[in-house]
Write an enzyme that holds these catalytic residues in place. Structure first.
Site, PDB file in Angstrom:
ATOM      1  N   LYS A 188       0.832  -1.206   0.000  1.00 40.17           N
ATOM      2  CA  LYS A 188       0.000   0.000   0.000  1.00 40.17           C
ATOM      3  C   LYS A 188       0.867   1.257   0.000  1.00 40.17           C
ATOM      4  O   LYS A 188       1.852   1.339   0.718  1.00 40.17           O
ATOM      5  CB  LYS A 188      -0.922  -0.024   1.215  1.00 40.17           C
ATOM      6  CG  LYS A 188      -1.897  -1.204   1.208  1.00 40.17           C
ATOM      7  CD  LYS A 188      -2.734  -1.280   2.481  1.00 40.17           C
ATOM      8  CE  LYS A 188      -1.907  -1.641   3.688  1.00 40.17           C
ATOM      9  NZ  LYS A 188      -2.728  -1.956   4.878  1.00 40.17           N
ATOM     10  N   THR A 260      -8.997   8.429   8.320  1.00 39.77           N
ATOM     11  CA  THR A 260      -8.239   7.304   7.772  1.00 39.77           C
ATOM     12  C   THR A 260      -8.119   6.146   8.751  1.00 39.77           C
ATOM     13  O   THR A 260      -7.401   5.188   8.493  1.00 39.77           O
ATOM     14  CB  THR A 260      -6.826   7.771   7.375  1.00 39.77           C
ATOM     15  OG1 THR A 260      -6.199   8.404   8.511  1.00 39.77           O
ATOM     16  CG2 THR A 260      -6.882   8.761   6.224  1.00 39.77           C
ATOM     17  N   GLY A 262      -8.673   2.819  10.281  1.00 37.70           N
ATOM     18  CA  GLY A 262      -9.231   1.560   9.814  1.00 37.70           C
ATOM     19  C   GLY A 262      -9.197   1.352   8.312  1.00 37.70           C
ATOM     20  O   GLY A 262      -9.830   0.418   7.807  1.00 37.70           O
ATOM     21  N   THR A 263      -8.444   2.171   7.587  1.00 35.19           N
ATOM     22  CA  THR A 263      -8.415   2.003   6.123  1.00 35.19           C
ATOM     23  C   THR A 263      -7.768   0.672   5.727  1.00 35.19           C
ATOM     24  O   THR A 263      -8.241  -0.005   4.808  1.00 35.19           O
ATOM     25  CB  THR A 263      -7.655   3.157   5.450  1.00 35.19           C
ATOM     26  OG1 THR A 263      -6.384   3.333   6.093  1.00 35.19           O
ATOM     27  CG2 THR A 263      -8.436   4.448   5.549  1.00 35.19           C
ATOM     28  N   GLY A 264      -6.686   0.291   6.420  1.00 37.85           N
ATOM     29  CA  GLY A 264      -6.033  -0.979   6.105  1.00 37.85           C
ATOM     30  C   GLY A 264      -6.929  -2.169   6.404  1.00 37.85           C
ATOM     31  O   GLY A 264      -6.985  -3.126   5.625  1.00 37.85           O
ATOM     32  N   CYS A 265      -7.640  -2.102   7.526  1.00 34.30           N
ATOM     33  CA  CYS A 265      -8.584  -3.169   7.879  1.00 34.30           C
ATOM     34  C   CYS A 265      -9.654  -3.289   6.803  1.00 34.30           C
ATOM     35  O   CYS A 265      -9.986  -4.388   6.342  1.00 34.30           O
ATOM     36  CB  CYS A 265      -9.260  -2.870   9.222  1.00 34.30           C
ATOM     37  SG  CYS A 265      -8.137  -2.592  10.593  1.00 34.30           S
TER      38      CYS A 265
END
Length: 553
Positions: A188, A260, A262-265
């Site tokens: 990412k 932003t 929790g964007t990866g989750c």
């Protein structure tokens, strides 16, 4: 209603009582993509949008018990892991998955989000657990989704120290990460600031790399380019998907936002959902990055720190997304894409190219200009029908003004034709060609069907189409050694008229009209198919005008 059972997807992660990350974010993402969400809790986390306050890990044997209780009862179509906390918990997860799927012909796709540090800077994975994750969990993974910091940490465990600062670094790091054992890597790029020039440079040098420009403008969208922010210098986010046999870049505009959390989750949960539904890694990643991008862009304020993205935006039943800052014309984009082949054949027609070079036979142009004069009568009458269908004074005024504009354009036509020796009497005596009658009759028939939106779509195709042609020629003419010849071109005024400010102002109003319509009265899938069919047919009929003119020679 479709009674087919949705795919069951399992998240193995920690909690977030504020709802933006962890299993809460995962379950929202599963639901948004039509999956049945399940969860195994690895740790109870006291956190909010400002900080992680305390972590209470689940005992490894209890994690294993949770996992088995789900796996032995429900067919799982996809899994993802998030926060695992420590080495023993990581081992418990890997051991249980290996054991359960030991005799399976095929295990469900597993997405591993190697969560190490929270947005607020709190450590979420013990140092000794990183190596365990690499050795025991990565070999089971369909995909791992590290960010910049996580990628650097993972590679440092294998004495492959690297600092990721640019796109070349990301490509190199993704290749090294793939060697750690997973089937694929999504590196990412949210923490690496890049530009369109970086992407184009790499794409030119590496023809083996594919680029997905989900949120960027594509070919034959000049009418949008001139009315939207220039992306040439705007910061971009680039995510790198590395598979065994290919590399794909996913490019989107960078959004300056504090929403932003929790964007990866969310990203990894959406990918797991789509893999569970049978999508390829590339398609799953494309949809996941687009969903996350819009989720950030449409986020509403929650909390005092880094708030969550908007997981609800896709739950609104809209065939056409709402306009956003990076895509203010979603309907027009979709209409152009839905008829991309016909639209391109129309915009880049041989009639247009010969006109731009000044080589178009005079008889072809005169035939066209005469038929266009006759067509404008149909066009004005169609707007008369739109006046009758309008329910507000402002919409009546807008349609009436267009009729006045057409009448003024007719006067311009007469003056223009006079320069070619065509009198008003000649125009009046000109018989309609079949293409003119077909197009005009279709406009009036659409107008008589009772749906004002369908008529607006038919009328917009003409307005926006000429605007696109004018801007395409203007862009081509500005290129070095251009094939477009403006100097001494007898058709220069035609090019200048349709690329000029006055006509482009009308295009701008037309764009605003159809986009506002889609927001105020969003169509269902069937109605939208009708809109697309009308747009495509009108584009074909416009192309037919030019076909008929060229067929004279």
């Amino acid at each position: 209603m479709d009674n087919t059972a949705p795919p069951a997807v399992l998240t193995i992660a920690g909690t977030d009582p504020s709802g933006g990350a962890g299993i809460q974010a995962d379950l929202k993402a599963f639901t948004a993509f039509g999956c049945y969400g399940m969860s195994v809790i690895t740790a109870l986390v006291a956190q909010n949008t400002t900080a992680v306050r305390k972590v209470h890990p689940s005992p490894p044997d209890f994690i294993e018990e949770q996992l088995r209780s789900v796996l032995e009862d429900i067919e799982v179509h996809g899994l993802k892991t998030g926060m695992l906390f420590d080495a023993e918990n990581t081992r418990a997860v890997a051991r249980t998955l290996r054991s359960h799927y030991a005799n399976a012909t095929q295990s469900p796709p597993l997405v591993v989000d190697p969560v190490c540090v929270s947005t607020s800077g709190h450590t979420l994975l013990a140092a000794e657990a990183v190596q365990v994750m690499i050795d025991e969990l990565f070999p089971l993974a369909t995909l791992i989704t590290p960010n910049k910091s996580e990628a650097e940490l993972l590679l440092s465990q294998k004495n492959a120290t690297i600092t990721i600062a640019n796109l070349d670094d990301m490509i190199s790091a993704s290749e090294k990460l793939l060697a750690l054992g997973s089937k694929a890597v999504l590196l990412k790029g949210g923490h690496v600031e890049l530009t369109l020039a970086d992407v184009e440079r790499l794409a030119a040098a590496r023809t083996d790399i594919s680029v997905v420009r989900e949120e960027l403008l594509l070919d034959n969208m000049e009418i949008l380019q001139v009315h939207e922010q220039d992306l040439a210098s705007r910061p971009l986010v680039v995510d790198v998907l590395r598979e065994a046999d290919r590399t794909t870049l996913f490019v989107s505009p960078r959004i300056e936002s504090t929403s932003t959390h929790g964007t990866g989750c969310t990203l990894s949960a959406v990918i797991a959902s789509l893999l569970a539904k049978g999508q390829s890694l590339v398609e799953a990643t494309r949809q996941a990055t687009a969903f996350t991008h819009v989720g950030i862009e449409t986020a509403f304020p929650i909390g005092k720190g880094h708030g969550p993205l908007n997981h609800l935006h896709a739950l609104t039943q809209r065939v056409i997304p709402r306009p956003t800052a990076t895509n203010p014309h979603p309907l027009t984009r979709i209409l152009i894409q839905s008829a991309a082949k016909t639209w391109k054949e129309y915009v880049e027609h041989d009639f247009v190219k010969q006109l731009a070079q000044g080589t178009l036979p005079q008889e072809c142009f005169l035939h066209f200009i005469k038929q266009d004069y006759l067509y404008l009568k149909y066009y004005a009458r169609a707007y008369g029908l739109l006046v009758a269908k309008s329910s507000t004074y402002s919409s009546i005024q807008s349609a009436t003004q267009t009729i006045i504009n057409v009448i003024n354009e007719v006067a311009t036509h007469k003056t223009f034709c006079a320069k070619w020796g065509i009198t008003e009497a000649d125009l009046a005596a000109t018989p309609e060609s079949p293409s003119t009658t077909a197009y005009g009759a279709y406009l009036l028939d659409t107008g008589l069907q009772g749906d004002s939106a369908k008529l607006i779509m038919a009328l917009a195709a003409c307005l926006l189409g000429y605007g696109e042609v004018g801007l395409w020629l203007k862009k081509e003419a500005a290129k070095p050694n251009s094939w477009v010849k403006l100097e001494g071109n007898v058709y220069l005024k035609w090019i200048e008229d349709y690329s000029g400010d006055q006509y482009q102002s009308a295009v701008k109003l037309g764009l605003e009209t159809i986009e506002s319509l889609a927001v105020a009265d969003p169509p269902n899938a069937l109605r939208f198919q009708e809109w697309c069919a009308i747009w495509e047919k009108c584009t074909r009929l416009e192309k037919g005008f030019w076909d008929a003119s060229l067929n004279l020679v």
